[in-house]
Design an enzyme around this catalytic site. Structure first.
Site, PDB file in Angstrom:
ATOM      1  N   ARG A 198       5.957  78.604  39.241  1.00 17.55           N
ATOM      2  CA  ARG A 198       5.545  79.972  39.582  1.00 17.55           C
ATOM      3  C   ARG A 198       5.823  80.885  38.384  1.00 17.55           C
ATOM      4  O   ARG A 198       6.887  80.786  37.762  1.00 17.55           O
ATOM      5  CB  ARG A 198       6.316  80.510  40.792  1.00 17.55           C
ATOM      6  CG  ARG A 198       5.897  79.926  42.146  1.00 17.55           C
ATOM      7  CD  ARG A 198       4.508  80.427  42.586  1.00 17.55           C
ATOM      8  NE  ARG A 198       4.102  79.908  43.876  1.00 17.55           N
ATOM      9  CZ  ARG A 198       3.333  78.832  44.077  1.00 17.55           C
ATOM     10  NH1 ARG A 198       2.892  78.117  43.046  1.00 17.55           N
ATOM     11  NH2 ARG A 198       3.004  78.461  45.295  1.00 17.55           N
TER      12      ARG A 198
ATOM     13  N   GLU B  88      -1.187  86.712  38.206  1.00 14.76           N
ATOM     14  CA  GLU B  88      -2.343  85.828  38.105  1.00 14.76           C
ATOM     15  C   GLU B  88      -3.513  86.528  38.762  1.00 14.76           C
ATOM     16  O   GLU B  88      -3.320  87.111  39.839  1.00 14.76           O
ATOM     17  CB  GLU B  88      -2.071  84.494  38.805  1.00 14.76           C
ATOM     18  CG  GLU B  88      -1.081  83.642  38.030  1.00 14.76           C
ATOM     19  CD  GLU B  88      -0.767  82.304  38.682  1.00 14.76           C
ATOM     20  OE1 GLU B  88      -1.451  81.935  39.659  1.00 14.76           O
ATOM     21  OE2 GLU B  88       0.147  81.635  38.217  1.00 14.76           O
TER      22      GLU B  88
ATOM     23  N   HIS C 174      -3.533  78.002  36.305  1.00  9.98           N
ATOM     24  CA  HIS C 174      -2.983  77.490  37.576  1.00  9.98           C
ATOM     25  C   HIS C 174      -3.871  76.378  38.160  1.00  9.98           C
ATOM     26  O   HIS C 174      -4.446  76.532  39.239  1.00  9.98           O
ATOM     27  CB  HIS C 174      -2.810  78.637  38.589  1.00  9.98           C
ATOM     28  CG  HIS C 174      -1.787  78.326  39.652  1.00  9.98           C
ATOM     29  ND1 HIS C 174      -1.008  79.282  40.251  1.00  9.98           N
ATOM     30  CD2 HIS C 174      -1.430  77.156  40.222  1.00  9.98           C
ATOM     31  CE1 HIS C 174      -0.216  78.717  41.147  1.00  9.98           C
ATOM     32  NE2 HIS C 174      -0.450  77.420  41.148  1.00  9.98           N
TER      33      HIS C 174
HETATM   34  C1  DGY Z   1       0.986  75.062  45.296  1.00 14.44           C
HETATM   35  O1  DGY Z   1       0.510  74.194  46.038  1.00 14.44           O
HETATM   36  O2  DGY Z   1       2.011  75.696  45.573  1.00 14.44           O
HETATM   37  C2  DGY Z   1       0.232  75.348  44.052  1.00 14.44           C
HETATM   38  O3  DGY Z   1       0.966  76.082  43.146  1.00 14.44           O
HETATM   39  C3  DGY Z   1      -1.031  76.084  44.386  1.00 14.44           C
HETATM   40  O4  DGY Z   1      -0.689  77.368  44.823  1.00 14.44           O
END
Ligand code: DGY
Length: 324
Positions: free
Chosen positions: A237, A266, A285
């Site tokens: 994150r 993001e 991401h």
């Molecule tokens: C998750 O599955 O947490 C990925 O980061 C996609 O948000």
């Protein structure tokens, strides 16, 4: 039961839900719903299959009293206020395991991309700056025998450690809330305190769930404790690191390079100065973005909704306490 799916998901999940006769409303537009639009639709449904990181705070749950459960299309659930869900006995489902390999693949890709400055070198070609062979220019570093430090050695971290050990014979150290005996036995991973993780990692990769107590844990102070030839990888994150401090560390030889699949906010703004650095590789991401992982995520999310529909426990539930 009426279920709202706020963005389309792979067909494997939709078919499972349709086979059960569940009434689905799938947001047909590419348009991102405003919070008010989103809440207005959630109010009219019994359950939600949520794609993306909508903010499920106390206000959301208060405004949607009819909601009986939420199936997240993600493994992370940092954007859900779990105490608010618990106080209303609302189960929250996620998609664990099925994206561990894909996400760790991206972390592994980023280590090598940073170590060999591959994004920057690709840009040199695009900019017409290939030039003649230069024995001293654009040198990277080799990863053989280096120390991989993992912050949060769970399923994704384990997959990452396995790859780094097999490919580069890396030595694995990790910092976690609890010991990972499997990793210690199989990979000879060594549990260390946080300060040791910072001081000894040649590559430091985050694979932990985000929570507010770890907000910007990687900042000016912590980067200063890392090796000057180290590589920082974040595929978890964006809120784990402070972007200004990371920029400072990368431009003042505090650390050697960084690879990010997550940013804060993001999407990252196009003029973010990190994007112009030769020692920083950034992806938008895409950790779980493989056909295999996304299909499996769709199935997990559908299974969570079906369990709700059949008055059973969600098979992948992050707040099992609601069933007590
Ligand atoms: C998750 O599955 O947490 C990925 O980061 C996609 O948000």
């Amino acid at each position: 039961m009426n279920v709202f799916i706020n963005k389309n998901i792979p067909e494997a999940g939709i078919l499972l839900l349709q086979e059960k006769g569940i009434n689905l409303t799938i947001n047909p537009t590419e348009k991102i719903l405003s919070r008010n639009e989103f809440i207005a639709i959630c109010k009219k449904n019994d359950a939600l299959l949520n794609v993306g990181t909508n903010n499920f705070d106390e206000d959301f749950f208060e405004q949607c009293p009819n909601l009986k459960g939420i199936a997240l299309f993600s493994v992370g659930f940092d954007y859900v206020n779990i105490p608010s869900a618990n106080s209303r006995k609302i189960p929250i489902g996620n998609t664990p395991d099925v994206l561990s390999r894909a996400t760790s693949d991206i972390a592994f890709l980023l280590i090598q991309s940073v170590a060999r400055k591959s994004f920057f070198n690709h840009k040199r070609i695009l900019d017409g700056k290939w030039g003649s062979f230069d024995a001293l220019a654009n040198l990277g570093q080799e990863l053989y025998g280096k120390t991989l430090g993992i912050f949060g050695l769970g399923r994704i971290g384990f997959e990452m450690a396995k790859k780094c050990k097999a490919a580069f014979g890396m030595n694995i150290i990790y910092h976690n809330r609890s010991r990972n005996e499997n990793a210690e036995k199989e990979l000879n991973a060594k549990f260390v305190d946080f300060e040791t993780l910072l001081a000894e990692s040649d590559i430091l990769s985050i694979h932990s769930n985000y929570s507010a107590e770890n907000n910007e844990l990687f900042n000016k102070n912590t980067f200063a404790k890392m090796k000057s030839n180290s590589i920082f990888i974040n595929t978890a994150r964006g809120k784990f690191h402070n972007e200004e401090d990371l920029f400072y560390a990368l431009t003042n030889n505090i650390i050697w390079g960084a690879g990010l699949d997550v940013t804060n906010p993001e999407p990252m703004l196009q003029n973010n100065p990190l994007l112009s650095l030769p020692n920083c590789c950034i992806l938008p991401h895409i950790g779980s973005a493989t056909y295999e992982a996304r299909n499996a995520m769709a199935v997990c999310a559908a299974q969570n909704i079906i369990a709700l529909f059949e008055n059973k426990k969600m098979p992948f539930c992050v707040n099992e306490e609601v069933y007590n």
